[in-house]
Design a protein around this motif. Structure first.
Motif, short mmCIF file in Angstrom:
data_model
loop_
_atom_site.label_atom_id
_atom_site.label_comp_id
_atom_site.label_asym_id
_atom_site.label_seq_id
_atom_site.Cartn_x
_atom_site.Cartn_y
_atom_site.Cartn_z
N ILE A 298 0.81 -1.38 -0.02
CA ILE A 298 0.17 0.16 -0.13
C ILE A 298 0.88 1.31 0.16
N MET A 299 1.98 1.11 0.72
CA MET A 299 2.73 2.08 0.99
C MET A 299 3.77 2.88 -1.44
N ASP A 300 4.28 1.51 -1.10
CA ASP A 300 4.56 1.46 -2.35
C ASP A 300 3.49 1.64 -4.10
N GLN A 301 2.29 1.68 -3.47
CA GLN A 301 1.24 1.92 -4.13
C GLN A 301 1.95 3.18 -5.30
N THR A 302 1.40 2.91 -6.53
CA THR A 302 1.33 4.26 -7.45
C THR A 302 0.01 4.97 -7.85
N THR A 303 -0.87 4.01 -7.27
CA THR A 303 -2.15 4.12 -7.64
C THR A 303 -3.18 4.25 -6.27
N LEU A 304 -3.57 5.81 -6.20
CA LEU A 304 -4.74 6.53 -5.38
C LEU A 304 -5.30 5.18 -4.79
N LEU A 305 -5.79 4.92 -3.55
CA LEU A 305 -6.97 3.65 -3.26
C LEU A 305 -8.20 4.62 -3.24
N GLY A 306 -9.08 4.68 -3.68
CA GLY A 306 -10.57 4.92 -3.21
C GLY A 306 -10.03 6.80 -4.08
N ALA A 307 -10.05 6.41 -5.46
CA ALA A 307 -9.33 7.58 -5.35
C ALA A 307 -10.55 9.09 -5.96
N GLU A 308 -11.14 8.49 -6.58
CA GLU A 308 -12.84 9.25 -6.74
C GLU A 308 -13.21 9.87 -5.49
N HIS A 309 -13.29 9.20 -4.27
CA HIS A 309 -13.92 9.88 -3.21
C HIS A 309 -12.90 10.56 -2.61
N TYR A 310 -11.52 9.93 -2.41
CA TYR A 310 -10.71 11.09 -2.04
C TYR A 310 -10.55 12.89 -2.55
N THR A 311 -10.39 12.05 -4.00
CA THR A 311 -10.20 13.29 -4.73
C THR A 311 -11.13 14.31 -4.45
N ALA A 312 -12.45 14.29 -4.48
CA ALA A 312 -13.55 14.73 -4.76
C ALA A 312 -14.00 15.94 -2.82
N LEU A 313 -12.90 14.97 -1.97
CA LEU A 313 -13.26 15.34 -0.84
C LEU A 313 -12.58 16.76 -0.69
N ARG A 314 -10.98 16.95 -1.47
CA ARG A 314 -10.50 17.43 -1.45
C ARG A 314 -11.20 18.85 -2.06
N ASP A 315 -11.72 18.71 -2.73
CA ASP A 315 -12.28 19.58 -3.72
C ASP A 315 -13.70 20.37 -3.43
N GLY A 316 -13.99 20.00 -2.04
CA GLY A 316 -14.74 20.04 -1.41
C GLY A 316 -14.43 21.32 -0.15
N PRO A 317 -15.31 21.85 0.99
CA PRO A 317 -14.96 22.97 1.89
C PRO A 317 -13.86 22.08 3.03
N MET A 318 -13.21 20.78 3.09
CA MET A 318 -12.00 19.94 4.12
C MET A 318 -11.10 20.10 2.94
N GLY A 319 -10.75 21.15 1.60
CA GLY A 319 -9.52 20.48 0.79
C GLY A 319 -8.72 21.36 1.97
N ALA A 320 -9.11 22.24 2.40
CA ALA A 320 -8.13 23.50 3.23
C ALA A 320 -7.59 22.40 4.12
N TRP A 321 -7.89 21.50 4.98
CA TRP A 321 -6.67 20.95 5.75
C TRP A 321 -6.87 19.33 5.48
N LEU A 322 -7.30 18.85 4.85
CA LEU A 322 -6.76 17.38 4.47
C LEU A 322 -5.55 17.56 3.64
N PRO A 323 -5.31 16.16 4.17
CA PRO A 323 -3.48 15.67 3.45
C PRO A 323 -3.52 15.34 2.04
N ASP A 324 -2.34 15.73 1.14
CA ASP A 324 -2.45 14.67 0.69
C ASP A 324 -2.71 13.62 0.22
N PRO A 325 -3.66 13.08 -0.76
CA PRO A 325 -4.54 11.69 -0.29
C PRO A 325 -2.85 10.77 -0.52
N MET A 326 -2.45 10.55 -1.66
CA MET A 326 -0.89 9.29 -1.68
C MET A 326 -0.20 9.75 -0.26
#
Length: 351
Positions: free
Chosen positions: A267-295
């Protein structure tokens, strides 16, 4: 006479049944599908008023794990019912004058069901679909800590000592059934335990759990059940099928450690993000100001899986060592008694 007399516990039991039935009905009704990125808030406003909207959670802190609580109907009702039935069984034993070790009650209710409730209702449960690292903490609690504690509570033994005759026969029939023997067969249980996490994170299952509350709750139950199938015959003290000698138990525990480490590193070495659509969409919302980079959070999640697997594995070794020593001491006592009895019989024969 006792069965017909009025008891205040009947009123409390009726209230509990009504609340549980209402909660299960709410769960069965279901929730409308969430659009991508719509975070799942764990607090039901009927029970705990909050000001946050589901898509705008505050910044996560580990201190908030102990202060930010919410309730989902299914895990809450499951915790109340399972812990309540266990305590009822202990109460039945004590009323008729039988002893039950307090350590078993503490293990099952306090540690086992307590850890299950904390994992699903505390800040861990509230952010389990927001941060993969938090979900991984929840994963390890549900798949390792909860099954170990439940096994040490010996609920099957308690049920066999307290159930009426007919339910006891049903339970014994289940324990001696071919299905139970197959599911508890150590190599099969081991295979299920080590492959289930790979199936969760490298198929569409994890994405489905992020999109569906029902799938998410069933994932929690699945983690506990698979862990129980594997660890109960190894660590538990109940008369369940699949029991093997202590050397083989230690070997099976040792074999689980590389799989946790390998999965965590993968999981640490993965270049593909798990749950990519979900976590990317969260960063585009109001929580994007504090959410860490998904990778970065995914790398952290893999490290948590790796390190916690080894740490909890050491706890398992300690428990197995204590059980092995106690079993050896009991066996030595039985052997001494047998030898003493044979010696006494021989002496009386000579005389």
């Amino acid at each position: 006479m006792l069965g017909r007399s009025w008891c205040p516990c009947r009123r409390d039991a009726g209230i509990a049944v009504a609340v549980a039935t209402r909660s299960l009905w709410l769960l069965s009704v279901g929730r409308p599908p969430r659009p991508p990125g719509f975070g799942r808030h764990k607090v039901h406003r009927v029970l705990i008023p909050v000001s946050d909207t589901p898509a705008d959670l505050p910044r996560f802190t580990w201190g908030g794990v102990f202060t930010d609580w919410g309730i989902d109907p299914f895990p809450f009702v499951l915790t109340i019912w399972v812990a309540g039935l266990y305590l009822l069984g202990v109460s039945v034993l004590r009323r008729r004058g039988d002893a039950w070790p307090w350590g078993r009650t503490l293990a099952f209710v306090g540690v086992g069901m307590g850890a299950f409730f904390v994992a699903t209702a505390s800040g861990i449960g509230r952010y389990d679909t927001t941060l993969l690292s938090v979900h991984m903490v929840q994963h390890m609690i549900l798949s390792m800590v909860v099954p170990l504690a439940l096994a040490l509570g010996a609920p099957v033994t308690l049920a066999l000592r307290t159930l009426p005759a007919r339910p006891r026969r049903w339970l014994l029939a289940v324990l001696h059934s071919r299905v139970a023997k197959v599911l508890s067969f150590p190599p099969l249980a081991f295979a299920l335990y080590v492959t289930a996490p790979w199936a969760l994170y490298f198929t569409g299952w994890y994405d489905a759990s992020l999109a569906s509350a029902y799938v998410h709750e069933m994932m929690h139950v699945h983690l506990v059940l698979v862990g129980t199938l594997f660890f109960w015959p190894l660590m538990g003290i109940d008369p369940v099928p699949g029991r093997v000698g202590y050397p083989f138990r230690v070997l099976l525990i040792v074999m689980t450690l590389p799989f946790h480490a390998f999965l965590g590193i993968t999981i640490m070495d993965q270049t593909t993000l798990l749950g990519a659509e979900h976590y990317t969409a969260l960063r585009d919302g109001p929580m994007g100001a504090w959410l860490p980079d998904p990778m970065d959070d995914q790398h952290r999640a893999g490290g948590i899986l790796w390190a916690s697997g080894d740490l909890i594995g050491m706890v398992f070794f300690a428990v197995l060592f204590v059980q092995w020593v106690r079993a050896s001491m009991k066996e030595a006592v039985r052997e001494d008694r047998r030898l003493d009895l044979e010696e006494a019989r021989g002496s009386s024969g000579v005389e």
